[in-house]
Design a protein around this motif. Structure first.
Motif, PDB file in Angstrom:
ATOM      1  N   GLN A 439       0.823  -1.214   0.000  1.00 44.24           N
ATOM      2  CA  GLN A 439       0.000   0.000   0.000  1.00 44.24           C
ATOM      3  C   GLN A 439       0.859   1.266   0.000  1.00 44.24           C
ATOM      4  OE1 GLN A 439      -1.503   1.626   3.864  1.00 44.24           O
ATOM      5  NE2 GLN A 439      -3.399   0.650   3.180  1.00 44.24           N
ATOM      6  N   ASP A 440       0.521   2.175  -0.874  1.00 48.88           N
ATOM      7  CA  ASP A 440       1.039   3.545  -0.807  1.00 48.88           C
ATOM      8  C   ASP A 440      -0.069   4.445  -0.263  1.00 48.88           C
ATOM      9  OD1 ASP A 440       3.677   3.257  -1.938  1.00 48.88           O
ATOM     10  OD2 ASP A 440       2.702   2.889  -3.854  1.00 48.88           O
ATOM     11  N   SER A 441       0.306   5.393   0.577  1.00 45.00           N
ATOM     12  CA  SER A 441      -0.690   6.335   1.084  1.00 45.00           C
ATOM     13  C   SER A 441      -0.052   7.710   1.213  1.00 45.00           C
ATOM     14  CB  SER A 441      -1.244   5.885   2.441  1.00 45.00           C
ATOM     15  OG  SER A 441      -0.229   5.879   3.425  1.00 45.00           O
ATOM     16  N   ARG A 442      -0.899   8.714   1.230  1.00 51.75           N
ATOM     17  CA  ARG A 442      -0.456  10.100   1.389  1.00 51.75           C
ATOM     18  C   ARG A 442      -1.358  10.803   2.392  1.00 51.75           C
ATOM     19  NH1 ARG A 442       2.992  12.066  -2.763  1.00 51.75           N
ATOM     20  NH2 ARG A 442       3.414  10.500  -4.346  1.00 51.75           N
ATOM     21  N   GLY A 443      -0.767  11.768   3.081  1.00 51.66           N
ATOM     22  CA  GLY A 443      -1.530  12.605   3.989  1.00 51.66           C
ATOM     23  C   GLY A 443      -1.191  14.061   3.744  1.00 51.66           C
ATOM     24  N   ASN A 444      -2.192  14.906   3.722  1.00 47.63           N
ATOM     25  CA  ASN A 444      -1.993  16.345   3.534  1.00 47.63           C
ATOM     26  C   ASN A 444      -2.849  17.084   4.553  1.00 47.63           C
ATOM     27  OD1 ASN A 444      -0.435  16.558   0.787  1.00 47.63           O
ATOM     28  ND2 ASN A 444      -2.071  15.077   0.436  1.00 47.63           N
ATOM     29  N   GLN A 445      -2.264  18.056   5.215  1.00 47.80           N
ATOM     30  CA  GLN A 445      -3.051  18.831   6.159  1.00 47.80           C
ATOM     31  C   GLN A 445      -2.594  20.274   6.172  1.00 47.80           C
ATOM     32  OE1 GLN A 445      -2.508  18.239  10.397  1.00 47.80           O
ATOM     33  NE2 GLN A 445      -0.662  17.024  10.050  1.00 47.80           N
ATOM     34  N   GLN A 446      -3.548  21.144   6.484  1.00 47.93           N
ATOM     35  CA  GLN A 446      -3.285  22.567   6.643  1.00 47.93           C
ATOM     36  C   GLN A 446      -3.995  23.032   7.905  1.00 47.93           C
ATOM     37  OE1 GLN A 446      -5.069  21.722   3.497  1.00 47.93           O
ATOM     38  NE2 GLN A 446      -3.069  20.927   2.876  1.00 47.93           N
ATOM     39  N   GLN A 447      -3.320  23.863   8.676  1.00 50.78           N
ATOM     40  CA  GLN A 447      -3.937  24.498   9.827  1.00 50.78           C
ATOM     41  C   GLN A 447      -3.610  25.992   9.779  1.00 50.78           C
ATOM     42  OE1 GLN A 447      -3.319  22.654  13.652  1.00 50.78           O
ATOM     43  NE2 GLN A 447      -3.727  20.578  12.885  1.00 50.78           N
ATOM     44  N   LEU A 448      -4.653  26.816   9.788  1.00 48.97           N
ATOM     45  CA  LEU A 448      -4.515  28.271   9.828  1.00 48.97           C
ATOM     46  C   LEU A 448      -4.997  28.741  11.193  1.00 48.97           C
ATOM     47  CD1 LEU A 448      -6.097  29.084   6.339  1.00 48.97           C
ATOM     48  CD2 LEU A 448      -3.698  28.591   6.859  1.00 48.97           C
ATOM     49  N   PHE A 449      -4.248  29.649  11.829  1.00 44.32           N
ATOM     50  CA  PHE A 449      -4.619  30.043  13.180  1.00 44.32           C
ATOM     51  C   PHE A 449      -4.380  31.529  13.399  1.00 44.32           C
ATOM     52  CE2 PHE A 449      -0.219  28.588  13.224  1.00 44.32           C
ATOM     53  CZ  PHE A 449       0.445  29.611  13.875  1.00 44.32           C
ATOM     54  N   ALA A 450      -5.132  32.074  14.347  1.00 44.45           N
ATOM     55  CA  ALA A 450      -4.950  33.462  14.779  1.00 44.45           C
ATOM     56  C   ALA A 450      -5.428  33.570  16.215  1.00 44.45           C
ATOM     57  CB  ALA A 450      -5.726  34.420  13.890  1.00 44.45           C
ATOM     58  N   GLU A 451      -4.702  34.344  17.019  1.00 44.41           N
ATOM     59  CA  GLU A 451      -5.111  34.588  18.391  1.00 44.41           C
ATOM     60  C   GLU A 451      -4.684  35.996  18.787  1.00 44.41           C
ATOM     61  OE1 GLU A 451      -3.042  31.218  19.989  1.00 44.41           O
ATOM     62  OE2 GLU A 451      -1.437  32.458  20.826  1.00 44.41           O
ATOM     63  N   LEU A 452      -5.444  36.584  19.670  1.00 47.19           N
ATOM     64  CA  LEU A 452      -5.196  37.960  20.087  1.00 47.19           C
ATOM     65  C   LEU A 452      -5.085  37.987  21.601  1.00 47.19           C
ATOM     66  CD1 LEU A 452      -4.954  40.924  19.100  1.00 47.19           C
ATOM     67  CD2 LEU A 452      -7.407  41.139  19.610  1.00 47.19           C
ATOM     68  N   GLU A 453      -3.889  38.249  22.096  1.00 45.17           N
ATOM     69  CA  GLU A 453      -3.687  38.384  23.536  1.00 45.17           C
ATOM     70  C   GLU A 453      -4.017  39.817  23.939  1.00 45.17           C
ATOM     71  OE1 GLU A 453       0.195  38.951  25.866  1.00 45.17           O
ATOM     72  OE2 GLU A 453      -0.108  36.763  25.859  1.00 45.17           O
ATOM     73  N   ILE A 454      -5.086  39.970  24.711  1.00 45.84           N
ATOM     74  CA  ILE A 454      -5.574  41.279  25.129  1.00 45.84           C
ATOM     75  C   ILE A 454      -5.165  41.516  26.582  1.00 45.84           C
ATOM     76  CG2 ILE A 454      -7.621  42.731  25.385  1.00 45.84           C
ATOM     77  CD1 ILE A 454      -9.015  40.758  23.414  1.00 45.84           C
ATOM     78  N   ARG A 455      -4.624  42.709  26.850  1.00 45.20           N
ATOM     79  CA  ARG A 455      -4.197  43.056  28.199  1.00 45.20           C
ATOM     80  C   ARG A 455      -4.989  44.287  28.665  1.00 45.20           C
ATOM     81  NH1 ARG A 455       0.119  41.620  25.103  1.00 45.20           N
ATOM     82  NH2 ARG A 455       0.635  43.764  24.528  1.00 45.20           N
ATOM     83  N   PRO A 456      -6.201  44.064  29.177  1.00 44.39           N
ATOM     84  CA  PRO A 456      -7.035  45.215  29.559  1.00 44.39           C
ATOM     85  C   PRO A 456      -6.450  46.002  30.727  1.00 44.39           C
ATOM     86  CG  PRO A 456      -8.027  43.148  30.265  1.00 44.39           C
ATOM     87  CD  PRO A 456      -6.887  42.787  29.389  1.00 44.39           C
ATOM     88  N   LYS A 461      -4.233  38.748  31.164  1.00 46.92           N
ATOM     89  CA  LYS A 461      -4.156  38.442  29.737  1.00 46.92           C
ATOM     90  C   LYS A 461      -5.342  37.557  29.358  1.00 46.92           C
ATOM     91  CE  LYS A 461      -0.071  36.609  30.104  1.00 46.92           C
ATOM     92  NZ  LYS A 461       1.206  35.932  29.782  1.00 46.92           N
ATOM     93  N   ILE A 462      -6.104  38.029  28.373  1.00 43.17           N
ATOM     94  CA  ILE A 462      -7.230  37.262  27.832  1.00 43.17           C
ATOM     95  C   ILE A 462      -6.914  36.999  26.363  1.00 43.17           C
ATOM     96  CG2 ILE A 462      -9.706  37.212  27.410  1.00 43.17           C
ATOM     97  CD1 ILE A 462      -9.978  39.318  29.638  1.00 43.17           C
ATOM     98  N   THR A 463      -6.913  35.729  25.975  1.00 38.26           N
ATOM     99  CA  THR A 463      -6.462  35.379  24.627  1.00 38.26           C
ATOM    100  C   THR A 463      -7.495  34.535  23.905  1.00 38.26           C
ATOM    101  OG1 THR A 463      -4.199  35.343  25.491  1.00 38.26           O
ATOM    102  CG2 THR A 463      -4.542  34.458  23.281  1.00 38.26           C
ATOM    103  N   PRO A 464      -8.390  35.157  23.129  1.00 33.18           N
ATOM    104  CA  PRO A 464      -9.256  34.371  22.251  1.00 33.18           C
ATOM    105  C   PRO A 464      -8.490  33.975  20.985  1.00 33.18           C
ATOM    106  CG  PRO A 464      -9.755  36.697  22.030  1.00 33.18           C
ATOM    107  CD  PRO A 464      -8.700  36.589  23.098  1.00 33.18           C
ATOM    108  N   GLY A 465      -8.900  32.882  20.377  1.00 33.33           N
ATOM    109  CA  GLY A 465      -8.240  32.431  19.155  1.00 33.33           C
ATOM    110  C   GLY A 465      -9.148  31.553  18.334  1.00 33.33           C
ATOM    111  N   ILE A 466      -8.743  31.324  17.089  1.00 31.78           N
ATOM    112  CA  ILE A 466      -9.512  30.480  16.183  1.00 31.78           C
ATOM    113  C   ILE A 466      -8.547  29.726  15.276  1.00 31.78           C
ATOM    114  CG2 ILE A 466      -9.799  32.259  14.390  1.00 31.78           C
ATOM    115  CD1 ILE A 466     -12.709  31.145  14.078  1.00 31.78           C
TER     116      ILE A 466
END
Length: 731
Positions: A439-456, A461-466
């Motif tokens: 068997q030959d097999s292949r795997g491909n993946q992509q991950q895109l990310f962003a997060e914002l560390e907020i210092r009120p 520190k409050i850090t939401p992300g996606i």
């Protein structure tokens, strides 16, 4: 209080660092004048340099946003056997357990469990690069990174934020960091000898900063291990080479090159473990013999593994307040195995003759197996200071190429079986019957990310992300695994995951943190190893994670504790449909929850006491029973002493009761067991001597059971007491 930092971390990203000076010389949230330390060297994790943290085997950063355990190089070097693998390094941390190593510490493969999540359900990274097998993200503990290649180990018990990368982040991450280069030249040589005729030789050569090359630092290392092993007729040989080059390119840019090569040869069945009947007849150390009429013959069971791992890391401050990091990497794994088909006695010694009918009685059936893959990837990240906030954004791309095959083999005749030995294997016309899969097999993946560390305001520190994930698997097989038929299949999955973390430090030395995160794990290659993948309804496994904890660092006392709750859904299942074909689907899941804590107290005379413990629930939703191989609890404790040239420690890890199956069958109940290690050494300056006793109380209890159905279940035991003595020379 003083604080320490070093160069990079995947487990905790300190995005609040200002970018006016180079990234590797920045002030940090825990101090304005970072100094050299061995607490978390090799990572970007800052640890307050109290007496407790400087000697503790496990500590935590005040900047953490999730439960964490940092294991320093000094503990690895002074308190553990030199042959230890990375699961042994992590074992001292809360909620971590491992199985395997029944042939001796670090010389036979082990598997780690984290909060009951099994290997493949959490990530392992090296210098921020996630790695694992290409059919699913599982790992081989003694194959890529022996302990001589690891400076610091950080266990993150949670998904982290959006910038934490890997296929199985929801189970947490075990983060390894490569050995650090030094400003001063040096050479260190270590030789160790011990139980099972085990020998280790190691060399580490530091160039120091080379002025003619702009301050370039070079580290070259090598290690050789050989042992007869605890198990009968099961020797093991390992050769490892390691190199690292750190090149300053101007005041604001640095290039780091890391490479490691590893080669193992050992005698072991592909599916090892002794049955109770074999244990009763030959003892707990039984594995192989010297009788060529049996499938347990040493000459019928051996493996060669070769790996390499390369990283090119660029760090640059490209503008005031803007930092760019890029890691380009590749790694290779090649497993070539010859093995008997069944060493439990459940398969008769016979193969099928060339006519496809005649049984050749007495010939031992076996197979040759190849698993070879090359993985390529790149991780790019930008960190932009926005004043009251810091934006971190980036991407991870990765692709892999894998060739896997298994051919039936007549071990007695010493060649390929003319047809299949009787596996009840059905192959379509045109596929040779001796091919189990190709068997030959292949795997491909992509991950895109962003997060914002907020210092009120200060110290919060409050850090939401996606994060967006896209994963594709494809198969092109002469004979697919499990179906034995030709196959060309492909399938993709994707998801978008939210995150948010909070870290608040109301007073000096105290931090409170909280985390919410979603997790994702793509289906394994198994889902394409069926007659018709279109019949699958399987979706990725997902999780929802909640965690809350605190960290306190006083001058002599260090404490941290946390609670967690994880809702794990879409458990992978398979069944036969009406046409008799295997199909995959999702059913139920599991609930993981618990409480964890650790404490260290250091006296002024170099003595420290530490303890940690966890209570871990990992219950399946349908039965409300603990999942297989998930201990109900863990605990560790010990004494460490450092004064002058003396280095001494006594540590003990208790792994609680667990079961070998999900049904909690009484016969598969695995009682709790201890793993105690005592170490005593003296450093004379130029030379040092150290003695280590592993499994001090000579426990040989059961640690794992492979359930094949009685009487063919296979059992694994603690290896028992191992004694070693090492000599180190430093120049």
């Amino acid at each position: 209080m003083k604080a320490m930092k070093a160069s990079f971390c995947s487990g905790v990203t300190l995005t609040s660092m200002l970018m006016v000076a180079p990234a590797w010389a920045q002030a940090t949230p825990e101090a304005t004048a970072p100094q050299k330390s061995d607490i978390a060297e090799g990572s970007d994790i800052v640890v307050t340099a109290t007496k407790a943290n400087e000697i503790a085997p496990v500590t935590v950063s005040l900047a953490t946003t999730q439960p964490q355990a940092i294991v320093s190089r000094s503990f690895i070097e002074d308190s553990l056997p030199a042959t230890a693998d990375f699961n042994q390094l992590a074992l001292i941390t809360p909620s971590f357990s491992n199985t395997g190593s029944n042939g001796g510490v670090g010389v036979s493969e082990s598997k780690g469990q984290l909060r009951g999540f099994q290997d493949g359900e959490y990530n392992i990274t090296y210098d921020g690069v996630p790695f694992g097998d290409t059919n699913d993200p599982t790992h081989h503990s003694n194959t890529f990174f022996p302990s001589n290649t690891v400076e610091t180990l950080v266990v993150d018990r949670g998904p982290g934020n959006a910038s934490n990368l890997g296929q199985a982040t929801f189970g947490g991450s075990v983060n390894l960091f490569s050995r650090a280069t030094r400003e001063d030249p040096s050479a260190t040589f270590r030789a160790a000898y011990g139980t099972f005729n085990t020998f280790l030789g190691r060399a580490m050569l530091q160039s120091g900063s080379i002025d003619k090359l702009g301050g370039t630092q070079i580290l070259l290392g090598g290690q050789y291990v050989r042992t007869d092993g605890r198990l009968t007729y099961s020797p093991y040989h390992q050769t490892n080479l390691f190199g690292k080059v750190v090149i300053p390119i101007g005041p604001d840019v640095r290039l780091t090159l890391v490479s490691t090569y590893n080669k193992n040869h050992f005698n072991q069945p592909d599916n090892d473990g002794a049955t109770l009947a074999q244990v009763a007849q030959f003892g707990k150390t039984f594995s192989l013999n010297n009788d060529p009429t049996t499938p347990q013959y040493q000459g019928y069971n051996y493996t060669d593994k070769t790996t390499d791992f390369e990283i090119v890391k660029l760090e640059a401050d490209i503008a005031p307040g803007t930092r760019f990091e890029n890691r380009t990497y590749t790694y290779y794994y090649n497993n070539s195995t010859l093995s008997a088909a069944d060493v439990t006695g459940g398969t008769p010694n016979q193969v099928t003759a060339a006519d496809g009918k005649t049984k050749i009685i007495g010939h031992v059936p076996g197979y040759t197996k190849l698993n070879s893959y090359r993985v390529y990837g790149d991780i790019a990240k930008a960190i932009i200071d926005l004043g009251p906030a810091t934006l971190t954004t980036g991407a991870w791309i990765e692709w892999s190429v894998t060739h896997r095959k298994r051919y039936q083999y007549d071990l007695t005749a010493g060649g390929p079986a003319a047809n299949a030995f009787d596996y009840n294997q059905k192959t379509p016309a045109g596929v040779p019957k001796y091919i189990n899969y190709d068997q030959d097999s292949r795997g491909n993946q992509q991950q895109l990310f962003a997060e914002l560390e907020i210092r009120p305001f200060e110290n919060l520190k409050i850090t939401p992300g996606i994060k967006y994930i896209d994963f594709t698997r494809s198969v092109n097989a002469i004979a697919n695994q499990k179906t034995h038929a030709p196959a060309i299949f492909s399938e993709s999955w994707d998801d978008t995951l939210p995150f948010v973390t909070i870290n608040y430090q109301p007073i000096d030395g105290l931090a409170i943190y909280a985390q919410y995160a979603r997790g994702f794990l793509a289906p394994p290659l198994d889902v394409l190893q069926i007659q018709n993948p279109a019949k699958n309804t399987v979706e990725p496994q997902r999780s929802t994670n909640y965690q809350l904890g605190f960290v306190y660092h006083g001058s002599h006392l260090s404490i941290d504790a946390d609670v967690y709750s994880i809702d794990f859904t879409n458990k992978f299942q398979s069944k036969k449909d009406g046409a008799g074909d295997t199909v995959f689907y999702n059913s139920g899941g599991a609930l993981y929850k618990g409480i964890e804590g650790q404490v260290t107290y250091a006296f002024d005379n170099g003595l420290a006491l530490f303890a940690n413990a966890s209570r871990n629930y990992a219950k399946t939703k349908d039965t409300r029973l603990q999942v297989a191989n998930a201990p109900f609890m863990t605990a560790a404790g010990g004494i460490l002493y450092r004064h002058g040239g003396i280095k001494a420690s006594l540590i003990d890890k208790y792994t609680g009761v667990q079961y070998g199956d999900d049904a909690q069958t009484p016969d598969y109940r695995i009682p709790g067991y201890n793993t105690a290690i005592v170490s005593l050494g003296y450093d004379f300056g130029r030379f040092a001597v150290e003695g280590t006793v592993s499994d001090l109380f000579d426990s040989t209890k059961v640690t794992n059971i492979t359930v094949n159905g009685a009487p063919y279940d296979q059992y694994y035991f603690q290896p028992g007491r191992e004694v070693s003595i090492s000599l180190t020379a430093k120049f």
